[in-house]
Design a protein around this motif. Structure first.
Motif, mmCIF file in Angstrom:
data_model
loop_
_atom_site.group_PDB
_atom_site.id
_atom_site.type_symbol
_atom_site.label_atom_id
_atom_site.label_comp_id
_atom_site.label_asym_id
_atom_site.label_seq_id
_atom_site.Cartn_x
_atom_site.Cartn_y
_atom_site.Cartn_z
ATOM 1 N N ILE A 43 0.844 -1.188 0.000
ATOM 2 C CA ILE A 43 0.000 0.000 0.000
ATOM 3 C C ILE A 43 0.881 1.240 0.000
ATOM 4 C CG2 ILE A 43 -1.870 -1.155 1.218
ATOM 5 C CD1 ILE A 43 -0.915 0.250 3.771
ATOM 6 N N LYS A 44 0.273 2.379 -0.271
ATOM 7 C CA LYS A 44 0.976 3.654 -0.197
ATOM 8 C C LYS A 44 0.865 4.152 1.239
ATOM 9 C CE LYS A 44 1.565 7.967 -2.737
ATOM 10 N NZ LYS A 44 1.028 8.825 -3.818
ATOM 11 N N ASN A 45 1.897 3.897 2.010
ATOM 12 C CA ASN A 45 1.855 4.128 3.454
ATOM 13 C C ASN A 45 1.506 5.574 3.802
ATOM 14 O OD1 ASN A 45 2.603 1.457 3.854
ATOM 15 N ND2 ASN A 45 4.786 1.929 3.882
ATOM 16 N N GLU A 46 2.064 6.530 3.050
ATOM 17 C CA GLU A 46 1.882 7.935 3.402
ATOM 18 C C GLU A 46 0.417 8.335 3.366
ATOM 19 O OE1 GLU A 46 3.881 6.785 1.142
ATOM 20 O OE2 GLU A 46 5.899 7.175 1.920
ATOM 21 N N ASP A 47 -0.334 7.768 2.436
ATOM 22 C CA ASP A 47 -1.749 8.122 2.326
ATOM 23 C C ASP A 47 -2.515 7.735 3.589
ATOM 24 O OD1 ASP A 47 -1.154 9.029 -0.158
ATOM 25 O OD2 ASP A 47 -2.231 7.476 -1.263
ATOM 26 N N PHE A 48 -2.178 6.583 4.145
ATOM 27 C CA PHE A 48 -2.874 6.110 5.354
ATOM 28 C C PHE A 48 -2.364 6.820 6.604
ATOM 29 C CE2 PHE A 48 -3.814 2.825 2.345
ATOM 30 C CZ PHE A 48 -5.088 2.397 2.685
ATOM 31 N N LEU A 49 -1.045 7.015 6.708
ATOM 32 C CA LEU A 49 -0.484 7.651 7.902
ATOM 33 C C LEU A 49 -0.932 9.100 8.021
ATOM 34 C CD1 LEU A 49 3.137 6.194 7.835
ATOM 35 C CD2 LEU A 49 1.325 5.675 9.476
ATOM 36 N N GLY A 50 -1.051 9.783 6.889
ATOM 37 C CA GLY A 50 -1.490 11.172 6.945
ATOM 38 C C GLY A 50 -2.855 11.323 7.569
ATOM 39 N N ILE A 51 -3.760 10.382 7.231
ATOM 40 C CA ILE A 51 -5.109 10.426 7.799
ATOM 41 C C ILE A 51 -5.101 9.918 9.238
ATOM 42 C CG2 ILE A 51 -7.468 9.561 7.548
ATOM 43 C CD1 ILE A 51 -6.942 9.321 4.538
ATOM 44 N N ALA A 52 -4.317 8.871 9.497
ATOM 45 C CA ALA A 52 -4.303 8.264 10.837
ATOM 46 C C ALA A 52 -3.790 9.227 11.900
ATOM 47 C CB ALA A 52 -3.452 7.002 10.817
ATOM 48 N N LYS A 53 -2.890 10.126 11.528
ATOM 49 C CA LYS A 53 -2.304 11.062 12.496
ATOM 50 C C LYS A 53 -3.122 12.333 12.665
ATOM 51 C CE LYS A 53 2.432 9.460 11.678
ATOM 52 N NZ LYS A 53 3.777 9.818 11.138
ATOM 53 N N ALA A 54 -4.140 12.503 11.827
ATOM 54 C CA ALA A 54 -4.963 13.708 11.912
ATOM 55 C C ALA A 54 -5.766 13.701 13.215
ATOM 56 C CB ALA A 54 -5.900 13.791 10.716
ATOM 57 N N PRO A 55 -5.836 14.812 13.936
ATOM 58 C CA PRO A 55 -6.566 14.850 15.229
ATOM 59 C C PRO A 55 -8.023 14.430 15.097
ATOM 60 C CG PRO A 55 -5.217 16.829 14.923
ATOM 61 C CD PRO A 55 -5.175 16.094 13.627
ATOM 62 N N GLU A 56 -8.669 14.833 13.986
ATOM 63 C CA GLU A 56 -10.088 14.477 13.842
ATOM 64 C C GLU A 56 -10.284 12.973 13.686
ATOM 65 O OE1 GLU A 56 -8.598 16.155 9.825
ATOM 66 O OE2 GLU A 56 -8.384 16.578 11.987
ATOM 67 N N THR A 57 -9.287 12.289 13.050
ATOM 68 C CA THR A 57 -9.394 10.835 12.907
ATOM 69 C C THR A 57 -9.229 10.152 14.257
ATOM 70 O OG1 THR A 57 -8.398 11.044 10.712
ATOM 71 C CG2 THR A 57 -8.526 8.838 11.642
ATOM 72 N N VAL A 58 -8.274 10.627 15.053
ATOM 73 C CA VAL A 58 -8.059 10.054 16.388
ATOM 74 C C VAL A 58 -9.295 10.259 17.260
ATOM 75 C CG1 VAL A 58 -6.648 10.196 18.474
ATOM 76 C CG2 VAL A 58 -5.570 10.411 16.226
ATOM 77 N N ALA A 59 -9.876 11.458 17.200
ATOM 78 C CA ALA A 59 -11.076 11.728 17.988
ATOM 79 C C ALA A 59 -12.225 10.821 17.557
ATOM 80 C CB ALA A 59 -11.462 13.193 17.831
ATOM 81 N N LYS A 60 -12.346 10.618 16.261
ATOM 82 C CA LYS A 60 -13.424 9.755 15.766
ATOM 83 C C LYS A 60 -13.243 8.314 16.205
ATOM 84 C CE LYS A 60 -16.344 9.137 11.792
ATOM 85 N NZ LYS A 60 -16.735 9.690 10.478
ATOM 86 N N SER A 61 -11.969 7.853 16.282
ATOM 87 C CA SER A 61 -11.716 6.480 16.728
ATOM 88 C C SER A 61 -12.174 6.270 18.167
ATOM 89 C CB SER A 61 -10.230 6.159 16.578
ATOM 90 O OG SER A 61 -9.448 6.857 17.526
ATOM 91 N N HIS A 62 -11.993 7.306 19.008
ATOM 92 C CA HIS A 62 -12.463 7.199 20.402
ATOM 93 C C HIS A 62 -13.976 7.101 20.448
ATOM 94 C CE1 HIS A 62 -8.425 7.719 21.655
ATOM 95 N NE2 HIS A 62 -8.351 9.057 21.518
ATOM 96 N N GLU A 63 -14.647 7.872 19.594
ATOM 97 C CA GLU A 63 -16.111 7.817 19.548
ATOM 98 C C GLU A 63 -16.589 6.435 19.103
ATOM 99 O OE1 GLU A 63 -17.518 10.853 17.002
ATOM 100 O OE2 GLU A 63 -16.556 12.501 18.110
ATOM 101 N N ILE A 64 -15.934 5.876 18.097
ATOM 102 C CA ILE A 64 -16.315 4.547 17.593
ATOM 103 C C ILE A 64 -16.164 3.512 18.694
ATOM 104 C CG2 ILE A 64 -15.646 2.703 16.002
ATOM 105 C CD1 ILE A 64 -14.838 4.941 14.006
ATOM 106 N N ARG A 65 -15.060 3.557 19.401
ATOM 107 C CA ARG A 65 -14.812 2.560 20.452
ATOM 108 C C ARG A 65 -15.826 2.693 21.576
ATOM 109 N NH1 ARG A 65 -10.898 -0.972 21.531
ATOM 110 N NH2 ARG A 65 -10.652 -1.609 23.714
#
Length: 1285
Positions: free
Chosen positions: A602-624
């Motif tokens: 896979i193109k690692n940078e595409d996934f890491l850029g989104i994974a490190k975004a604050p809004e993505t991290v916040a959304k992961s907490h909501e999902i859990r």
């Protein structure tokens, strides 16, 4: 009284045979046949009557029962008889030919249901197919042109299908009969025009202003030179008074800027013409699915978005590098207005299928047909039909569809302006449905995943299988045609996946020089009965994959399975393995294919850029929190699994295993949750629909079965069938504790890599059916007796083991889980998509490349040099044609050079080799290969300069040759200028006679290694093309069997070759001749000498002379034995010893010296047959006379260039001076002062002063290159002068 009815009847009888000819039939329904020109369908009854009539005319008995025979039976019984009658070439042949045309017409009218009889038709022609096509094609073309039929396309496809199904290559016979067909398919003329136009635009845009100034100033200075006579240049060189053309000066250290200023002074022209490089290499990517999604908005406008599938993720980074790259795919813009829904695919009636092609070979509709009202249909549009307020379906005029298509093409055009080019491949919609929903996903997908239970049951019917297979071949055919027509010779064509496994075979049939790669994104694990039950598909696929230049698999498992089937079902295939690059090569039916393993990523940078975004991290907490609750138990675990809702993904088995997990480990109830996302797809296919419904039912029962009184809101399973946007997907990866990737069989399954790249602290459950698991195991990430980084599931059907794996993953400590996840994440980071694509596209693993190897034996050495000869020949041919050099040529030459250098004795250029591989002890052959290594270096420099866009690239390369001058750079420059002045005086040569070794090429350590370098081949060929008319290389070497033709790299047609001192000549493959004055008994005498010397060289004392210089060579009329090399490494006593032995042998065979004569030179001893009449030795002068006599050459008029380096070349010079003393110009390559004096004396005896002496072959080649540049530049000057007038 005249009977009008009789006249009308007679006229009708006369006319009927004309209008009833095959491919020229009118409509049968017309009352007035004279007025009808439109073609009719060739009915079954028509062909039956035609066959019976032909058989009767041939005198064959035709039974009355034949009227009741089916047409296929009648063809089968009558075909062989008619074909045999045609082959006899007697009075009945024309009748039989018309009968064959009738059968062919029927076969082309019924391509789908008569392919079996087309195969029988071709087989019946036997070895006479070329003659038949040559006679039949005019009928076919005439019908297409005058009646708007489509027989040519039908014939081309039928032959393609024949070749695919049988593994033969009968299509090439059609190309041989009518060469224009192949050129038309390739679009040769259009490509040539495009290249010339592109090159003209590039040159004008880059140097229009500078070139105009240079030309104007050159004109002015040229006029001044003519008025002033001799003039002295700034560098001190004197120009000759009688020069008829402007002399091009040569500056050793000229930079581009300096060269431009010199051009302004009128002393040089831009070179650029020795080799024209129009285009650089592109990637032509070909896949079924496009890299974009198309959607029509409510406003009526089309929206185009970048796709997000696995293929796009893999290939898009490669394609985006160059806007000239092209992606060919099916965008849903298919022919046939009525779309055949997937659910109707296998129930379609025979009448619904189109029986003959309605497109030309470019995929465009044939507008002259009766079906000209066919318009495009866009699959990307919604399947729902629009209705009005009353619920009735809206109807639109056909022009609306046309306007929509034009609008869509406009959107594509705008898209292509800012990206690589996306070109649609247009096929029949019915064909596409059979190809995609039928063979591709109904047969190949389950078969290659080794899931035969999911193969569509309809394919148990041979007729259905055959019809759908024909559609699969036709779509592959269209993709192949489009790819070839869009490609250039230097491009790399990259085919993807199981939909297009036949394209390589079809493309190679059109152009065998194409470089085509194929990557299989799914497994290759067909069941054993695949090659028996589905034989019509299986064998063509096996053969078809071997017709690609290289094939990439996801795993070693898949490649091993493929090789296993090749060895089993293609026993004539030769399989080899190169361990150092982990590549198999398979050679079959004259084609070689390289097989590699390339786990996709896979193109690692595409996934890491989104994974490190604050809004993505916040959304992961909501999902859990949403899934696990506000206060879940500390050891609660969230399992997450996401995949397409496909039976290959093992979803049903996962649900069974998960249910058993709670049964076996009830303490996990209320803690663990599995979030299963199964994205629904292909629901219109019955097997998918049933599988998906079963899984949903199991999921519902599982949630009903398990409850937790302490946590009533807990559910063990959340089952979703809608997809997730990438940001949401990555948020789920961050929220999970353990990823679950357990397919039955999968090519790679990138989800496992995505999970660990985004969340390196997560655990992973991975089945051995996933390609990524095989990659991880191969990399040592799951050792049998060590620290395993993931939990492997070996058997999906073992629910007990499944439950245990779930439990082991759930109870693993967080520290261990994080440590293991980090190791997997680091591995995936190091092996990203760019590494995958670079590895596959790297030409270094292809069989086309010479790989580095250890040179241990003489055979290793000579084989390596012969392989470099093949590469150099391709380089020369491409440069001369203006085709860019493929990168693997330079890699090959560099690998060969490094192999030789590394095999030398340390810190030397001396090679020690075993005479044979089975020799353990004994004397080693040794060679100083400094010259060979230097030639490799020159060729590598040549490749670097010739591929640059600098118009002075040739001059820059010639500058590098000065490094090899034995005296100095300044001396090199001085000698090149002297040659340039000599050639300027001559203006142009009518004849050019030259020696080879020592003159145009430095002496090699051994003649089999004396391969002509590529740069030398290009310069010599261009000199022959531009500066001389009749060119001949005259050498004492033999013609073949390690002779001059074996070591030459110049294409045929540029030079005549005179071998054995000109005693045998090669003009072209059809024109060869030799001296016929030698008596047979004299040749037998020479054979006895040769055998005796061969035995002498078997003596250990003299064995090393086998490997010295030219070794022992048998020529036509003489024998050569080397007794010294160019480096004088043989002791004088040893040379004298072998000379004495050879003289003793000759004396024993010819004691009175009546027949044989011995002549020694510095490097060898030669035994000649004396001339029958004069008793003299046949020399190169005699060879020139032999050529003149056979080719009717006139040496008395015009100018002649003679080049040589030794006394054996003097007779060639003397012969030319005899007939034309003032017209001879000579260049002698020697530092031997005595030889220089001898050459000077010979010339002055004829009052000739047109001679120049140079120190090495590089100087002569530099002078020839400058002469070629001068010729091209002068031509430009003259054209500019004409235009200015």
């Amino acid at each position: 009284m005249v009977n009008v009815d009789e006249i009308a009847s007679t006229a009708e009888d006369c006319f009927n045979p004309l209008i009833d000819q095959p491919f020229r039939r009118p409509k049968a329904s017309s009352k007035n046949q004279m007025q009808q020109v439109a073609p009719c369908n060739f009915t079954t009854e028509t062909v039956k009557q035609s066959i019976k009539k032909t058989l009767k005319n041939l005198g064959e008995q035709v039974s009355d029962d034949s009227a009741d025979l089916e047409v296929e039976k009648l063809i089968e019984t009558g075909l062989e008889t008619i074909a045999n009658a045609w082959r006899k070439r007697d009075s009945n042949s024309e009748m039989a030919f018309q009968g064959l045309l009738g059968i062919l017409e029927y076969c082309l009218q019924h391509i789908f249901d008569s392919q079996e009889y087309f195969e029988k038709f071709v087989n019946a022609l036997g070895y006479n197919t070329v003659q038949f096509w040559r006679a039949a094609v005019p009928y076919i073309f005439d019908s297409d042109m005058s009646r708007g039929t489509k027989y040519r396309d039908g014939l081309l496809f039928s032959l393609t299908l024949y070749d695919v199904n049988t593994g033969r290559n009968r299509l090439k016979e059609l190309y041989a009969a009518v060469p224009g067909i192949r050129k038309s398919l390739l679009g040769v003329h259009a490509k040539r025009f495009g290249e010339q136009f592109h090159n003209l635009q590039r040159r004008r845009s880059r140097s229009q202003l500078g070139s105009q100034e240079s030309l104007n100033n050159s004109t002015q200075n040229s006029d001044e030179e003519e008025s002033e006579g001799n003039s002295t240049e700034a560098n001190g060189q004197v120009k000759r008074k009688n020069s008829r053309r402007t002399s091009v000066t040569f500056n050793l250290n000229t930079t581009e800027a300096e060269a431009a200023s010199e051009g302004e002074a009128g002393e040089s022209f831009p070179a650029g013409g020795l080799a024209n490089i129009h285009f650089q290499q592109r990637v032509i990517n070909v896949s079924n699915a496009p890299p974009v999604s198309l959607k029509k908005e409510k406003s009526g406008e089309w929206e185009i978005k970048q796709g997000s599938g696995g293929l796009v993720s893999c290939v898009d980074p490669v394609m985006s590098v160059n806007q000239e790259n092209i992606w060919l795919a099916n965008l849903g813009m298919n022919l046939q207005k009525q779309k055949l829904k997937s659910s109707d695919l296998l129930s379609a009636s025979d009448d619904a299928a189109i029986m003959a092609p309605t497109t030309n070979t470019l995929g465009l509709p044939l507008m002259k047909q009766n079906m000209a009202d066919i318009l495009f249909h866009v699959l990307a549009d919604d399947d729902k039909e629009e209705t009005d307020s009353s619920g009735k379906i809206k109807s639109y005029p056909e022009s609306t569809y046309f306007r929509e298509e034009m609008s869509l093409l406009g959107v594509l055009n705008n898209y292509n302006k800012g990206n690589y080019k996306l070109n649609p491949v247009i096929v029949q919609e019915t064909d596409y449905n059979f190809y995609y929903g039928g063979i591709s996903n109904g047969l190949l997908w389950p078969a290659l995943h080794n899931l035969p239970e999911y193969i569509v049951a309809d394919y148990d019917d041979p007729k259905t299988l055959n019809e759908h297979w024909t559609a699969y071949v036709r779509v592959n055919y269209q993709f192949a045609i489009d790819a070839v027509r869009n490609s250039r010779p230097q491009d790399f064509i990259w085919i993807h996946d199981y939909h297009l496994m036949l394209t390589g075979m079809i493309m190679q049939g059109l152009d065998p020089n194409l470089e085509i790669g194929f990557f299989l994104h799914i497994p290759f694990l067909p069941p054993e009965d695949f090659f028996t039950k589905y034989r019509i598909c299986a064998f063509p696929i096996l053969r078809g994959l071997l017709r690609f230049t290289k094939v990439g698999f996801q795993t070693h498992r898949d490649r091993s399975k493929f090789i296993e089937f090749v060895r089993k079902y293609l026993p004539n295939a030769r399989v080899a393995y190169e361990e150092n690059i982990d590549t198999h090569t398979v050679t079959f039916q004259g084609w070689t294919c390289s097989l590699g393993v390339f786990p996709v990523s896979i193109k690692n940078e595409d996934f890491l850029g989104i994974a490190k975004a604050p809004e993505t991290v916040a959304k992961s907490h909501e999902i859990r929190k949403q899934i696990m609750g506000e206060n879940p138990p500390p050891d609660a675990r969230l399992f997450f699994s996401v995949e397409r809702f496909d039976y290959t993904k093992g979803i049903k088995e996962k649900l069974y295993g998960y249910r058993r997990y709670f049964e076996k480990y009830p303490d996990r109830i209320g803690k663990d949750v599995l979030l299963q996302v199964a994205v629904t797809n292909r629901r219109s296919v019955d097997t998918y629909k049933r599988y998906q419904d079963e899984c949903i039912e199991i999921a519902e029962k599982l949630n009903e079965e398990f409850h937790c009184p302490e946590n009533p809101d807990w559910k063990p399973l959340i089952f979703r069938t809608d997809g997730l946007q990438r940001a949401d997907l990555i948020a789920h990866y961050l929220a999970m504790d353990i990823g679950v990737v357990t397919p039955k069989k999968d090519g790679m399954n990138l989800v496992a890599k995505e999970m660990l790249i985004c969340n390196p602290f997560a655990g992973l459950i991975l089945s051995n059916g996933a390609g990524s698991e095989i990659q991880f195991t191969t990399a040592g990430l799951h050792p049998d007796d060590g620290d395993c980084t993931y939990h492997r599931l070996d058997d999906l059907y073992d629910v007990e083991k499944y439950a245990d794996v779930f439990y082991a993953a759930a109870t693993e400590s967080e520290d261990d889980r994080a440590r293991h996840g980090q190791r997997l994440s680091d591995f995936n980071m190091a092996n990203d998509i760019e590494r995958w694509s670079a590895a596959f596209l790297d030409p270094g693993w292809s069989h086309l490349v010479i790989h580095q190897s250890e040179i241990k034996t003489l055979d290793d050495f000579y084989s390596m040099m012969m392989r470099t000869r093949d590469v150099r020949r391709q380089i020369v041919e491409r440069v001369l044609k203006g085709i860019p050099i493929q990168s693997h040529f330079g890699i090959s030459l560099n690998n060969a050079k490094e192999s030789l250098l590394l095999s030398c004795k340390p810190n030397t250029t001396v090679l020690y080799l075993k005479p044979s591989s089975d020799q353990e002890d004994g004397e080693l052959a040794h060679f100083d290969i400094k010259m060979e290594l230097d030639e490799f270096e020159k060729d590598l420099n040549f490749l670097k300069f010739i591929q640059s866009d600098d118009v002075y690239n040739v001059e820059q390369f010639i500058n590098t040759l000065s490094l090899y001058h034995p005296v100095s750079d300044e001396k090199f420059r001085e000698e090149v200028i002297a040659i340039g002045d000599l050639f300027t005086d001559a203006d142009h040569f009518n004849f050019f006679f030259t020696d080879r070794d020592g003159t145009l090429k430095s002496y090699s350590c051994s003649y089999p290694a004396s391969v002509q370098p590529a740069y030398s081949g290009v310069i010599q060929a261009q000199f022959a093309r531009r500066c001389a008319q009749t060119c001949a290389i005259v050498t004492t070497a033999p013609m073949m069997q390690i002779g001059v033709l074996d070591v030459s790299t110049i294409p045929e047609g540029y030079y005549y070759y005179g071998a054995s001192a000109g005693r045998e000549w090669f003009i072209d493959p059809a024109t060869k001749f030799k001296d016929t004055s030698i008596p047979e008994n004299h040749l037998e005498l020479l054979d006895r000498i040769f055998m005796a010397i061969s035995e002498l060289l078997d003596d250990p004392k003299f064995r090393h002379f086998n490997w010295l210089g030219s070794g022992l060579q048998k020529h036509y009329g003489h024998i050569t034995v080397a007794h010294q090399d160019a480096f004088h490494s043989v002791p004088e006593s040893s040379a004298k010893a072998i000379d004495q032995k050879i003289r003793e042998i000759v004396s024993q065979v010819d004691p009175h010296e009546n027949v044989l004569s011995i002549k020694e030179s510095e490097t060898d001893i030669k035994i000649f047959l004396k001339s029958k009449l004069s008793g003299d030795i046949f020399d190169k002068g005699n060879g020139i006379r032999l050529l003149v006599r056979h080719m009717k050459c006139d040496l008395k008029n015009g100018t002649i260039l003679v080049c040589g380096d030794s006394e054996t070349d003097l007779p060639m010079l003397e012969e030319c001076l005899k007939g034309n003393p003032q017209g001879v110009f000579t260049v002698w390559v020697t530092t031997n002062e005595e030889l220089r004096i001898r050459v000077k004396e010979v010339c002055e005896q004829h009052n000739n002063k047109n001679f120049v002496f140079v120190s090495c072959p590089e100087v002569l080649l530099g002078g020839m290159a400058q002469a070629t540049i001068r010729e091209i530049s002068t031509g430009r000057f003259q054209r500019a002068a004409i235009l200015s007038e």
